[in-house]
Design a protein around this motif. Structure first.
Motif, PDB file in Angstrom:
ATOM      1  N   ALA A   1       0.940   4.044  -2.998  1.00 36.97           N
ATOM      2  CA  ALA A   1       0.765   5.466  -2.696  1.00 36.97           C
ATOM      3  C   ALA A   1       1.909   6.282  -3.287  1.00 36.97           C
ATOM      4  O   ALA A   1       1.701   7.363  -3.856  1.00 36.97           O
ATOM      5  CB  ALA A   1       0.675   5.690  -1.188  1.00 36.97           C
ATOM      6  N   ASN A   2       3.130   5.756  -3.185  1.00 37.00           N
ATOM      7  CA  ASN A   2       4.294   6.438  -3.750  1.00 37.00           C
ATOM      8  C   ASN A   2       4.147   6.621  -5.259  1.00 37.00           C
ATOM      9  O   ASN A   2       4.482   7.674  -5.807  1.00 37.00           O
ATOM     10  CB  ASN A   2       5.573   5.652  -3.448  1.00 37.00           C
ATOM     11  CG  ASN A   2       5.899   5.605  -1.970  1.00 37.00           C
ATOM     12  OD1 ASN A   2       5.380   6.389  -1.189  1.00 37.00           O
ATOM     13  ND2 ASN A   2       6.755   4.683  -1.584  1.00 37.00           N
TER      14      ASN A   2
ATOM     15  N   ASP B   1      -1.913   5.785   3.915  1.00 31.96           N
ATOM     16  CA  ASP B   1      -1.499   5.511   2.541  1.00 31.96           C
ATOM     17  C   ASP B   1      -2.400   6.232   1.542  1.00 31.96           C
ATOM     18  O   ASP B   1      -2.366   5.937   0.338  1.00 31.96           O
ATOM     19  CB  ASP B   1      -1.544   3.998   2.270  1.00 31.96           C
ATOM     20  CG  ASP B   1      -0.561   3.233   3.145  1.00 31.96           C
ATOM     21  OD1 ASP B   1       0.601   3.661   3.228  1.00 31.96           O
ATOM     22  OD2 ASP B   1      -0.981   2.222   3.760  1.00 31.96           O
TER      23      ASP B   1
ATOM     24  N   LYS C   1       0.823  -1.213   0.000  1.00 31.16           N
ATOM     25  CA  LYS C   1       0.000   0.000   0.000  1.00 31.16           C
ATOM     26  C   LYS C   1       0.854   1.258   0.000  1.00 31.16           C
ATOM     27  O   LYS C   1       0.546   2.245  -0.671  1.00 31.16           O
ATOM     28  CB  LYS C   1      -0.946  -0.006   1.198  1.00 31.16           C
ATOM     29  CG  LYS C   1      -2.070  -1.033   1.112  1.00 31.16           C
ATOM     30  CD  LYS C   1      -3.005  -0.934   2.305  1.00 31.16           C
ATOM     31  CE  LYS C   1      -4.142  -1.922   2.201  1.00 31.16           C
ATOM     32  NZ  LYS C   1      -5.058  -1.836   3.380  1.00 31.16           N
ATOM     33  N   ASP C   2       1.933   1.213   0.762  1.00 33.33           N
ATOM     34  CA  ASP C   2       2.861   2.337   0.812  1.00 33.33           C
ATOM     35  C   ASP C   2       3.465   2.592  -0.563  1.00 33.33           C
ATOM     36  O   ASP C   2       3.528   3.743  -1.036  1.00 33.33           O
ATOM     37  CB  ASP C   2       3.962   2.034   1.828  1.00 33.33           C
ATOM     38  CG  ASP C   2       5.030   3.117   1.898  1.00 33.33           C
ATOM     39  OD1 ASP C   2       4.852   4.078   2.656  1.00 33.33           O
ATOM     40  OD2 ASP C   2       6.045   2.990   1.170  1.00 33.33           O
TER      41      ASP C   2
ATOM     42  N   ARG D   1       7.897   9.337  -3.801  1.00 35.95           N
ATOM     43  CA  ARG D   1       6.925   9.936  -2.880  1.00 35.95           C
ATOM     44  C   ARG D   1       7.159  11.454  -2.826  1.00 35.95           C
ATOM     45  O   ARG D   1       7.875  11.961  -1.977  1.00 35.95           O
ATOM     46  CB  ARG D   1       7.077   9.300  -1.500  1.00 35.95           C
ATOM     47  CG  ARG D   1       5.910   9.556  -0.537  1.00 35.95           C
ATOM     48  CD  ARG D   1       6.229   8.880   0.803  1.00 35.95           C
ATOM     49  NE  ARG D   1       5.139   8.905   1.726  1.00 35.95           N
ATOM     50  CZ  ARG D   1       4.248   7.936   1.901  1.00 35.95           C
ATOM     51  NH1 ARG D   1       4.326   6.836   1.165  1.00 35.95           N
ATOM     52  NH2 ARG D   1       3.292   8.036   2.800  1.00 35.95           N
TER      53      ARG D   1
ATOM     54  N   SER E   1       6.601   8.526   4.857  1.00 37.34           N
ATOM     55  CA  SER E   1       6.615   7.060   4.899  1.00 37.34           C
ATOM     56  C   SER E   1       7.543   6.550   5.989  1.00 37.34           C
ATOM     57  O   SER E   1       8.608   7.115   6.233  1.00 37.34           O
ATOM     58  CB  SER E   1       7.067   6.497   3.552  1.00 37.34           C
ATOM     59  OG  SER E   1       7.182   5.090   3.619  1.00 37.34           O
TER      60      SER E   1
END
Length: 273
Positions: A36-37, A232, A32-33, A121, A111
């Motif tokens: 999101a990035n 996220d 998920k991280d 990000r 993050s």
């Protein structure tokens, strides 16, 4: 548009490094991280493209008032790299010490993971915050705007490779250049690491101006921001600090207090919910 073209051209290389690191060092990733990035990178690239389209006429107007006519040569291009890296250091340091700029830059630090995808990000708010203002001295000096933003793009491309935990110390290279070890310190919130190592390509600026810190084996890096966002959602990542900044400025009593909120040392939106 050179900055977007260069970064897009290098995208396959960046993605190859992300895939290799993800496969070999899965423990450093959260799906998920990383997604999101990726979304934040696309938003950032779109905002930058629009900003350059709007601002390029201004840059060329400013170029008419340049101090020198600088022709492209090996020496002049090397000096452009050196000057832009010097200016990047001050932009980066200012982004950690001025609330208005931190509101954009905080997205990059939000993050708790440190891997190649963390380099993606970024915030779509950089043009609003005024990152481009820091490159104006190069245009006034006599560098064509296209040259300036090409150098900016190459500087940012280099920085992709310092966002990793899988590369250790690099010997003599550490003395001159920004490295993964130096940048891990920069992304950390440990005491002694916070607000250190602002380098883009050359770590010498941090050593010259007293913002250098060495990564110590006895002090493992803790990544993220003070308070930790723990989200996220790309929109929350992008705008949470802006919402706090606007609210805090509105609540501050008097012009001096409002200016202090806007341009003083940033406080955490998370800690002040």
């Amino acid at each position: 548009m050179s900055i977007e073209i260069i970064l897009l051209a290098l995208s396959p290389i960046f993605l190859a490094f992300v895939c290799y690191e993800f496969i070999k060092f899965r423990r450093y990733y959260n799906i998920k991280d990383s997604l999101a990035n990726a979304v934040l990178a696309l938003m950032h690239q779109g905002a930058d493209a629009i900003a350059l389209l709007i601002l390029m006429p201004f840059f060329y107007w400013l170029y008419e008032y340049r101090l020198f006519d600088i022709e492209l040569s090996v020496v002049n291009v090397l000096f452009a790299f050196l000057l832009q890296d010097f200016l990047y250091y001050w932009f980066h340091k200012a982004s950690h010490h001025i609330h208005w700029l931190w509101a954009a830059h905080v997205a990059h630090h939000s993050s708790t993971k440190m891997n190649f995808s963390t380099a993606f990000r970024q915030s779509l708010m950089y043009p609003i915050a005024g990152m481009w203002v820091f490159w104006l001295p190069m245009i006034l000096l006599g560098y064509d705007p296209i040259t300036v933003f090409t150098v900016v793009a190459l500087n940012l491309a280099y920085q992709f490779f310092v966002h990793t935990q899988v590369v250790g110390k690099l010997g003599w290279f550490e003395k001159v250049f920004n490295t993964p070890s130096h940048h891990r310190v920069h992304h950390s919130i440990n005491a002694g690491y916070l607000d250190k190592n602002f380098a883009g390509v050359l770590i010498i600026w941090d050593k010259l101006f007293g913002t250098y810190a060495v990564e110590e084996p006895s002090k493992p890096c803790k990544y993220g921001i003070v308070g930790q966002l723990n989200s996220d959602n790309p929109f929350k990542i992008t705008f949470h600090q802006w919402a706090y900044l606007i609210k805090s400025t509105y609540r501050a009593k008097g012009v001096k207090a409002k200016l202090n909120v806007l341009f003083g040392y940033p406080t955490s939106a998370i800690k002040h919910k």
